[in-house]
Structures are given as structure tokens and as C-alpha cells.
Design a protein around this motif. Sequence first.
Motif, PDB file in Angstrom:
ATOM      1  N   ARG A 228       0.335  -1.589  -0.140  1.00 34.02           N
ATOM      2  CA  ARG A 228       0.008  -0.436   0.591  1.00 34.02           C
ATOM      3  C   ARG A 228       0.746   1.001  -0.189  1.00 34.02           C
ATOM      4  N   ALA A 229       2.176   0.969   0.917  1.00 31.97           N
ATOM      5  CA  ALA A 229       3.559   2.474   0.642  1.00 31.97           C
ATOM      6  C   ALA A 229       3.443   2.420  -0.433  1.00 31.97           C
ATOM      7  N   LYS A 230       3.452   1.352  -1.387  1.00 37.21           N
ATOM      8  CA  LYS A 230       4.290   1.867  -2.528  1.00 37.21           C
ATOM      9  C   LYS A 230       3.239   2.600  -3.449  1.00 37.21           C
ATOM     10  N   GLY A 231       2.272   2.700  -3.530  1.00 35.84           N
ATOM     11  CA  GLY A 231       0.674   3.048  -3.839  1.00 35.84           C
ATOM     12  C   GLY A 231       0.022   2.257  -4.794  1.00 35.84           C
ATOM     13  N   LEU A 232      -0.198   0.969  -4.337  1.00 36.86           N
ATOM     14  CA  LEU A 232      -0.893   0.526  -5.756  1.00 36.86           C
ATOM     15  C   LEU A 232      -2.272   0.303  -4.892  1.00 36.86           C
ATOM     16  N   SER A 233      -3.303   0.552  -5.556  1.00 35.88           N
ATOM     17  CA  SER A 233      -4.957   0.272  -5.077  1.00 35.88           C
ATOM     18  C   SER A 233      -5.115  -0.739  -4.351  1.00 35.88           C
ATOM     19  N   GLU A 234      -6.180  -0.957  -3.819  1.00 31.10           N
ATOM     20  CA  GLU A 234      -6.412  -2.102  -2.719  1.00 31.10           C
ATOM     21  C   GLU A 234      -6.713  -2.976  -4.003  1.00 31.10           C
ATOM     22  N   GLN A 236      -5.488  -3.842  -6.425  1.00 32.58           N
ATOM     23  CA  GLN A 236      -3.995  -4.406  -6.780  1.00 32.58           C
ATOM     24  C   GLN A 236      -3.259  -5.122  -5.665  1.00 32.58           C
TER      25      GLN A 236
ATOM     26  N   MET C  54       1.524   8.763   5.556  1.00 36.95           N
ATOM     27  CA  MET C  54       0.928   8.365   4.572  1.00 36.95           C
ATOM     28  C   MET C  54      -0.471   7.923   3.737  1.00 36.95           C
ATOM     29  N   LEU C  56      -1.741   6.000   6.155  1.00 37.49           N
ATOM     30  CA  LEU C  56      -2.102   4.582   5.617  1.00 37.49           C
ATOM     31  C   LEU C  56      -2.743   4.111   6.958  1.00 37.49           C
ATOM     32  N   GLN C  85      -3.276   7.414  -3.750  1.00 38.46           N
ATOM     33  CA  GLN C  85      -2.381   6.906  -4.252  1.00 38.46           C
ATOM     34  C   GLN C  85      -0.808   6.890  -5.258  1.00 38.46           C
ATOM     35  N   ARG C  88       1.893   8.183  -2.795  1.00 39.71           N
ATOM     36  CA  ARG C  88       2.111   7.259  -2.082  1.00 39.71           C
ATOM     37  C   ARG C  88       3.103   6.239  -2.679  1.00 39.71           C
ATOM     38  N   GLY C  89       4.613   6.132  -2.179  1.00 40.66           N
ATOM     39  CA  GLY C  89       5.719   5.448  -3.276  1.00 40.66           C
ATOM     40  C   GLY C  89       6.442   6.801  -4.527  1.00 40.66           C
ATOM     41  N   VAL C 116       7.010  -0.638  -8.646  1.00 43.05           N
ATOM     42  CA  VAL C 116       6.845   0.811  -8.216  1.00 43.05           C
ATOM     43  C   VAL C 116       6.801   1.638  -9.551  1.00 43.05           C
ATOM     44  N   LEU C 119       4.153   1.627 -11.944  1.00 42.72           N
ATOM     45  CA  LEU C 119       2.933   1.952 -11.749  1.00 42.72           C
ATOM     46  C   LEU C 119       2.743   3.307 -11.500  1.00 42.72           C
ATOM     47  N   HIS C 120       3.708   4.423 -11.576  1.00 43.43           N
ATOM     48  CA  HIS C 120       4.458   6.059 -11.041  1.00 43.43           C
ATOM     49  C   HIS C 120       4.974   6.452 -12.214  1.00 43.43           C
TER      50      HIS C 120
END
Lengths: 325, 460, 543
Positions: A228-234, A236, C54, C56, C85, C88-89, C116, C119-120
Motif C-alpha cells: 500500500r505504501a508503494k501506492g498500489l490500489s486496494e 492491485q 501516508m 495508511l 495512491q 504514495r511511493g 513501483v 506504476l508511477h
Amino acid sequence: MLAYIIKRLLFAIPILLGVNFITFALFFGVNTPDNMARAQLGAKQTTPEMIAAWKADRGYDKPLFYNQNAQGMNHVVDTLFVQESAKLFQFDFGRSDSGRQISADIQERMWPSLAIALPTFVIGLFTNIAVALLLVLFRASLLDRAAMVAAVILMSISGLFYIIAAQVLFGKMLHWVPISGYESGWSMWKFIILPVFIGVLAGVGSGVRWYRSIFLEEIHKDYVRSARAKGLSEIQVLFKHLLKNGMLPILTGVVVVIPTLFMGSLIMESFFGIPGLGSYTIDAIQSQDFSIVKAMVFLGSVLYIVGLILTDIAYSWFDPRVRLR
Amino acid sequence: MSLVFLWTDLLIWILFGAVVFGLHSIKKSKQARKQWREIFESPIAMASAVILSVYVLIGLTDSIHLKFNQENRWAPAGYENQVLSPLDLSLWHLVKNQERTYSAPFASHEYSRSILYDENGQVQQVYRPLKFAAVHLENPDNRQVLWQDLIKKSGIALLAAFLLTLVVFVFHGYFRVRAYVKRDIRVKPKRLPWNWGYLTLFLLLAVMSILYYLSHFYHVLGTDKVGEDVFYQAMKSIRTGVVIGTLTTLVMLPLALFLGISAGYFKGWIDDVIQYLYTTLNSIPGVLLIAAAVLVMQSWIAQHPADFGSSEQRADLRLLFLVFILGMTSWTGLCRLLRAETLKISQLEYIQSAKAFGMGGMHLIYKHILPNLLHLVLIAVVLDFSGLVLAEAVLSYVGVGVDPTTYSWGNMINQARLEMAREPMVWWSLLSAFIFMFILVLAANLFADRVQWVLNPRNS
Amino acid sequence: MSKHHPVLSLSQLSIRIGEDDLVKKITFDMYPGEIFALVGESGSGKSLTSLAVMRLLAEGLTIDPDSGIRLADIDLMAQSERQMQTIRGKRVAMIFQEPMTSLNPVIKVGEQVAEVLRLHLGLKSKQAKAKVVELFNEVGIPDAAERYNWYPHQLSGGQKQRVMIAMALACEPQLLIADEPTTALDVTIQAQVLNLLKQLRDERGLAILFITHDMGVVYDIADTVAVMRKGELVELAHKELFFERPRHSYTKQLLKDSIPQVRQRVLQQKQALLELDDLQVHFPVRKGIFQRKVADLKAVDGVTLEIAKGETLALVGESGSGKSTIGQAILRLVNTKNGQIRWLDQKKGWVDLGSLKERDMRPYRKQIQVIFQDPFSALNPRMTVLEIIREGMVTLQVGSQDPVEQEARVDKLLLQVGLFPEHKERYPHEFSGGQRQRIGIARALAVEPDLIICDEPTSALDVSVRAQVLKLLDELQQKYGLSYLFITHDLSIVPTIAHKVAVMQQGKIVESGTVEEVIGRPQHPYTRQLLDSAPSLVKQRIL
């Protein structure tokens, strides 16, 4: 890998011997060959000669575990237990009481069993995992709670009820599918669709609950937080990270049953008149045909052990931490 | 009049005693008491527990067997020298009022036509009136009259159920007040949802007493092929379900505990042998092992009929044997679980500390390992219960369940299934068996759910 | 971006569960290139604060709507989950305390980092892979291209943390949150990871929010220090100012507890109590079909030691060095392969414990006791404190066997270890970690031992609790003349507690002597390496 499989197969021998011993003790220990002969030949006027002939014909005239009259190794080898076991290990199941070759029967009846059991297994597994993941996604919501109540209710209904109710509803009242019967080839679908549907429905309650608890256990782990901290959606997170880890405990319970799918389902096949191994077994039990029951016990154990080995192999595939030695 | 002890009676009362003793020791341990309170803090658990206790109570009243002599004035007419339970006595009118054949619930006539010769010698196909149902009504075919009668009688039964609940409430209230007076005022525990318990009890008693009262005038759940009352069959089946669900535990537990802990604690060759044992047993498909054992037993009984006394005793021994073989096939799962947990616990530092005190062997197991396994055992026992009740039905269907003369839901389903092809269907036997079974299994599952949730260390 | 605009700015941040505030109105700013240390003991709310940044937080925890969390020009409180989202990261990244569990065990480490990037930054797999190898090189993972295809379990703890750092830095975030990133690592690895973080800060101008409980680490790495206690920010200062003139009394105490007090400890008279002579403990390594023994793992490989009456011997080593096995061997919880464990019996003279049968060992069990590291698994959760402490008295028949008198003794013991008699009816889970450790000490004291083996008794405790427990052990030693074998990985507490030190590496003692000798003039390279890796705050004091 090959060395591992060979090792495991060697380990299987004492287990199968143990299985043989249990069935042997059950059948011959309690029910002596003399009794069997009498029961088979009928009560009327069985002479000792007839019994002896019957026993000799089947090789039942040997002592059970220890042959006093034999020499050397034959003390043990020339006995009913060893001879019977040896035959089983060669998958020579002999003849049933009705005189048919059991091995041939099994080969023929295995396929209808598989035609029902395999789709039930695959569809069931996918349904259960999909529903469980969905509930984990909506965890602690109203949907989750309602689904859990539904699962407990589904679990509490007898499997027999599902079968009878579905037969009455879809077969008798709506006439969508035939109530029972079987045909090979493409037309089989109308005979297997109802059993498969019932099989999936009957298993969905306990399956979803189990998988959901596995996934919920995973969701509190650290790697999910990092994902989650990577920025993945729930979604994913669920499909990429959680599913793969959650599959490990699921594999343990699931892979082991794959080989035993050949054995079919006793009640399903008998209710729907499927000429598979399940109904074969049930007929044998009801007509008290020991040879068939014995063969099926042995076959079941062999398939179970194959399932255990498959589980380990599947584990080494899915879990990089496991290396088979 | 004399008491007759069947084997399963004896065992079920021993188990009952053990449970009472267990509850007593729970009362002494503060920790256990707290956990049980927490279990009952859930209204669902409270309601399920009430349902379970009612089922168990009915099972227990059916587990005292009395034999009546000819001249005994308690003996119901016509059934001297029979072995009867209090449940039989209270349902005596149903045993006595046997019809000829099928009849639907609350019907006044038989379900199918039968051929009758009238006084002219003419053949007639008529629905014959039932001998014992709706005979008090002058015109039972009139729906309105029937409904009025049903509603009136249900009202009376409802009142009785209410009074009965009130009696329980007052009786229980006495203890609650006493406990309240003696309570520790420093701690304020959460209130238990007694109102849910009473509500469930009232609903259950209402349904039961309506059925019971009406059963004097009608066949409330119909009759089966030989005209026997289905309500009676369903009630009698409760004992079989409860016996199988609970006594199997009695067989399975000691095995699983002893072998599981030994394997996990002693490790080495003992572990190897025990693992071999349960892998071997596990590898035989459960139904087949049970089937094989039951077949062998059947032929054994057939060959030695003299050893087994009366038909009741034979049926009971068969039930006992079924329980035994179910126990033998179901210990492996719990055993494996206990082995793994014991392995884990014996690595913990408090075990090392105990060993540093020179403690070892049985003493260490009893003091440090067993108490930390009990929650697993309890969860397994409650979870198994519902599975076993359901398994009985399947096994009876396969033909390796209880004796055909024993009342059980499995036998009811098995017999009724043959009539499925009938047009219109005979549905009441099936449905009654399924509903009686469903309520018990649902209550057990819901209760197990709560127990599991509370005892799982992760949820605290 | 200018140096004068904060990267992260918290204003009046409150976090609550139900009605309880766990974090109370925290306000601070962080600037680019700053390492901001957020210090506090467990339960102080420091990790919650970082998770709030975050967004989170675990289910059930909520951020007060009046709180302000700004990341440079973004108001994080106003972002939807979907917008978060993308942040984050990419703009804020995080690394965690447990590198062992923070990586997904069934996915290749390179793939986890590449994820990562895809994704980003929308990189294609090939580009992503090249970038990952580059990152691995930057964070100091050897053979980066090959390690890409490895799974987490194949990497060491330090390398896993490097992978986590690579993953966090992949998209060049402005802010890195490091939640106790070195706590689970051995000292030598800890020093390397800290250096890496500092170097990355210098090269990239990264702002790091560094969460820790360890003042030594703070001293080495931080620019600014903030101290949290029970959800409140009690002190915020520049590092130099903070260590020179702490203002808040709590901070003063915290600093005092975390810096070792050097005490000259001299024994008046020396009378040997326990001698280990060439002790060897081997564990078999089994392989193959029949589980044949193919090799021995030499956990303890010829150790010779001596402990005198009233003396504390500190046994120092990193994880896996075999130091705990020595303790277990003395207690006969594992079997010795070779060598002698000589114990001075007042009547019989020297006895070799290693050769005794369990029954003959019994009299010595009350003389040698043990306390453990993990306060959670050291006490049976199903027993009351009374039952736990009384167990030894009953099993070993120590003192009166009358239950009433035993209970009175338990009361006394509880008072002695700083608890109260009314605690005896409670169960272990009702106590804090430090209190449990005290119960463990009372359990050992109950049989009146001469030697207590202390197996890392303070490593799971917060610094202030640690200081209290060490003080208690010291008092008990003064009062009863107890001897301690103090097993630890933490060099910094050695001068506080020990008379003598032995340093262990791979089953062998590499150096031993008095505290002044070993710490002051280390001879063996391994000892020097251990000392070098120690935080400089500790080094300053003890050298």
C-alpha cells in the motif's frame, strides 16, 4: 525434484502396507474365509469340500499372516496377507462377486465420475476464491456480514437437501433438465449441469468462510502495508500480493483432493444415476461386495498419497522458500 | 418398573457428568469464566445455546429407559414389557395412534385413494378418513372450521409456552438475584443478553407446544408409509443426532490429545510412528473406511445373533459402534493440529523455564502444555458436532449408518426419498427431517463460530 | 524548491480511536535535506504519526478533521484515496522496521521494486529492470543484476532493508519515512544502513522522517530531534542543542537512561563458582532420505569461561554466535558434546554438571536459574502470577511447603522486584513488558539461586524500563551476592552491569577480560568492529 518424488514414493509403501493391513484385518480377521464361502455359496447344504474348493479357487486357503508349513521367507510370503497385498500393489483387483473384472470396471467408470467431479472442483474453487476476495475487499461492511450469515446457513443445510430440492425444482417442476441419467459425448452436459451446480452450491459456504479467513489473516501482514505504501490500489494489492500468498495455505487443502476426484462423489452419483465410481462404490457397499470395497479403499489411498506428493510439488512451485530435497 | 441401561445411555450420562464437572471447574478459574462470559455476550451465541440445550435436553429425556411390568399402573395400555423413555411416554398418544398409510400434515383423510367395496359389492376408490386425526371435528373438510380449531388450540398452547418461559424466568431470576447480591461491586461486567435467550426459549417452546398440543388431535407433520406419525419420528431422531454428535467426541478426544501431544512433545521416533499412523488412517477415504467397518460389523452380528440380546440392544450397539468408528476416523485432524501446536509451545521460554526447575514429562505436559491447547480442543469439538450430525444422514443414506430400526433423520430421509417419484410428492417426512436437522446444525455452527472467535488469541 | 519551504508540515495533528486521542495536536515542519528524528518509547504515537502522513492508518483509527498535513504544496488531508495512491511511493515513500516481513515473500525482489516504477513512472518492463539494477547498485547490493531475480528469503536482513530503501527511492520522492529501519538489525549492519541513508540524503537532498527509540542512532544521524510521549510532542530542538541542553524532564531522563553509566565494579574477594572448560555443543545437520547426520553445526566450539561469586560476566555477540546456547548448556537444556561445566558445590566441591543424570542435576537446579528475553513468551498465559512464582518452590521443594507461607513469600518477592502483593491473582497478559520481566525475575529468585543466567533480558524493553530492570538486577546482586551470566548483543549496557566481558563469534570466545581491558583496549579485530559500529554517543562515554 525426481529424487524427491522417488523418495516420497518409497515412503508411500509402508503407508499402503498399513492401509492393506487395516482392510485385511477388517475383512479377514472378523470374517474368516470359511464364513465368506458359506455366505457366497448359500446356506443350503454346503459341504466342507465345496467350501475348500471355493477357497482354493480364490487363493483363500492360505493362512492369514504366518505359514507354518512353508520354508524360509515363505513363512511370511506364502500367506493370504502378502499374496493379497502383492496383487493390490500390481493393481490387480480380481473379480467382484458378480464375476466382473474390477480393474476393467474401474477404468470404464472413472470417466463419468471425472466429468462431474472435475467441473465441480474447478468452478467451486474459482467461485470460492472470487467471493472470498470480494468479501475481503469489502471487509467489515454490511455485504461482508450478510455474506457470512448466508455462508453459515448454506453450511448448515444437509447436502442431501440440496440434491433433493434441486431435483424436485429443476427436474420435476420446471423440467429444465432430466432428473437423472447419463450419456457420454456432448449430450452429457444436460446430465452433469445440475450435479455440478449443486456440488458448487453445497461447498460454497464453508469454502468462502475458510478462504476469507486465510485472506484476512494475510491482510494484516507487513508486506501488504508495504504494497500500500508503494501506492498500489486496494484491488492491485489483493490480486497481485495477497492472492499469491493466500494461495499457499489454500493449496495445502486443495491439491490433495485433485487425484481423488477420480473416485467421484458417492451420494451425488447415486442420486443422479451417474455410472461412475461413486455409484459403483455405493452399489458395492449396499450389496456387501467386499472385493470392490477393498479395491476402492486401496485406490483411494494411492490417490491420496499421490495428492500429498502433488501438494508438495505445487508448494515448491508457488513458494520460492520451499525447495524439495 | 425398572431402569434399563443401554450402552449409549450410560455413555451419554457419563459425558453429561463430565460436562457438569467441567463447568464447575470453569467457575473456579477466573480466566475461563471471563472467556465464557464473552462467548455469551453475543445474542446469537445466547440464542444458539438455548436451542442446543433444548435439543440436548430432549435427547437426555430420551436416554433414560424404563421397562414396565405387566401390572404397573404407570404402564401405558398395550405396551407392557416394552422399554420406553420419558419421551416415549409423553408422546404416547402418537405411538398408539398409528394410521394405515401416508397422510399429509393436518389432513383428515389418507393421502391416496384406496379400493373399497361398498355394501353393494361395488368397487370404489375413496380417500379413507384417518382413524385418529381430526376426529373431534364434525366437518373436517371445511377449511374454515379447521383453521378456527387450529388457531384456538394454538392460542392455548401459546399460553402454556408463555407460562413455561415465565417459570424458567422466575427460577433463573432467583439465582441471578442471589448472584447480584453477592457480586463484587468493584467490577462491572457487561450485561449478558438474557432477553435474547428468553426470546429464543419462548419461540422454541411456542413452536414445540403448539406442535405437541395439536398432535393430540392431528398428525401435525403427517404420517409415513406405515402410518407412523412423522412428528414422533423427528422427535425421537433428536437423541440419535445428539448421541452421534457428542459421543464421537468422547472416543476421538483422548486419542487426539494423547497422540498429538506425545508426537509434538517427545518428537523423534514417537513422532514418526504417530505421523505414520494418522497419515495411513487419513489416506483411506473416510466413508469407505466407515463402510468397510460397518459391513464387517453387520456380518459379525448376522453370524452371532445370540450375542446381542433384544433388538433394541442390537440397534443400540450398532449406534455405539458407529460412534466408535466415526471417532476412530475423525481424530486425525485434531491430532495433527495439536501436534503442531505442541511443537510450537515446547519452543517457548516458559517451557524452558519449567525445565530449568527440573520439571519434565507428564507433569510439564499437564501444567504447561495442556492448558494452552484446550481452546483448540474446544473449538474442534463444537465444530465437529455439526459435521457429525450431517454425516449421520449421509451414512444412513449410503446404508452404513444407524440401524434401520433406529429413529434418525438419515433414516427418515432415506425412506422418504423412495417416494419422491410419487405424484403429488410426499414431502413432509423429508422436510421435517431437514428442518429438525437444520435448526440443530445451524445453532451448533453459530455457536461454534462465536467460540472460535472468542478463543482465537488473535481477536483479543 | 526553496530550502525555506517545508517538505512536510504537520499542524495540530490528532489521531484517535473512538473517543481516545492517541496522538494529540502534533505540530512540526520538515525541510529538504533534513533528517528529522521522531523519538519516543513504544506507545508514544510516533509510528501512528508517520502512518497518518501516508494516510495508511489501520481501520478504526481516524485523523481529526481539523488536523493539517501538507506535503510541500499538497494538502494531504484533502486528497481522495485515489489521489493518495499517486502520492504514495512517488512523493512520499516509507521503509519499515522488519525487512524480513515487509517484502512479499513470493515475489522476486527486483520485480517488487520494478512494480513501483511501472506504476508511477509508466516505465516498460525492460526500462524498469535496468533502473532497478541501477538502484540496487546505488544502495549497495552486490551483483545487482543477479539479485534482481532473487526472492527475499535468499537475502540477508541488511540486504532486504537495502531493497526496501531502493524501492522507496525508486521514484525519487521528496520525503522518506523510515520507521525504526535498523532496530531489527545487528549493530554492524545498523551502522552500514545508517551511513547509506545519510549518503542518500546528501546526494539527493532527500528529507527523511526518521522514527526511532534509540538515542544512539539519533545522535549519529539526526539534524533535528522531536520527542514524543503519550501522544504529545514534548521537545523539539536542533540536535546539538538537544543533546547539550535538554529542557524537558522526560527528555533528560530518557537521555540518562540511554547513555551507559560507566561504573567501576571491583569484587572484594574472588571465589570461583562456575567454570566452563572447552565446552562444545553441536547440533546435527540431517540430510537425505533417511535423515542421516551429515555434519555438525558447531554452535559452541570450545568455550572456556569462569564466573566468580557475586560477579557479572557479560557474554557479547551477534545473533547466531552461540551465546544463548551456552546458557542452555549450563542449564542442561541442551546436551554438551565435549568439555566440562564445573560447578562449586559447597559440600562436594567441584561437580561436572554436564555428566549428571537429570535426577542428580535436581539439587543444582535451584542454584542456577534463568530469565529470558521475550517477556511475552516467558510466562505461561494460563497461570496466575502466584502460580508462576510458586512453581519453582513446589517443584524443587524450596522453603516451606505450606501454601499459606508460600503465598506470603510470593508477596515478599513481588515487593522485592517492585510489584505489589495484589498482583498475584492476575494473569500475565494484564502486565506490561517491564512488569513481566520483573515477574520472571521473581520466579527465578523464588528458589534462592546463586547464579542467574540472563538471556538478553532487556533487549525487548524500552530504554527507561531497561534502566529500571538493570537497576533491579544490580540491587539484587548487592543484596544476595548473586552471580550473573549476562547474555547480550548490546555493547552499550556492558559497562553498566558487568565486571567481566567475553566476546563471542561463531561459537568461539575471541576476547575476554575485565570491562576496562576489552572495551578500553580491544585486541581482536572483531571486538574492534563491534565497538566501531556502536553509535558514537555510546562510544564517547565508554571509551
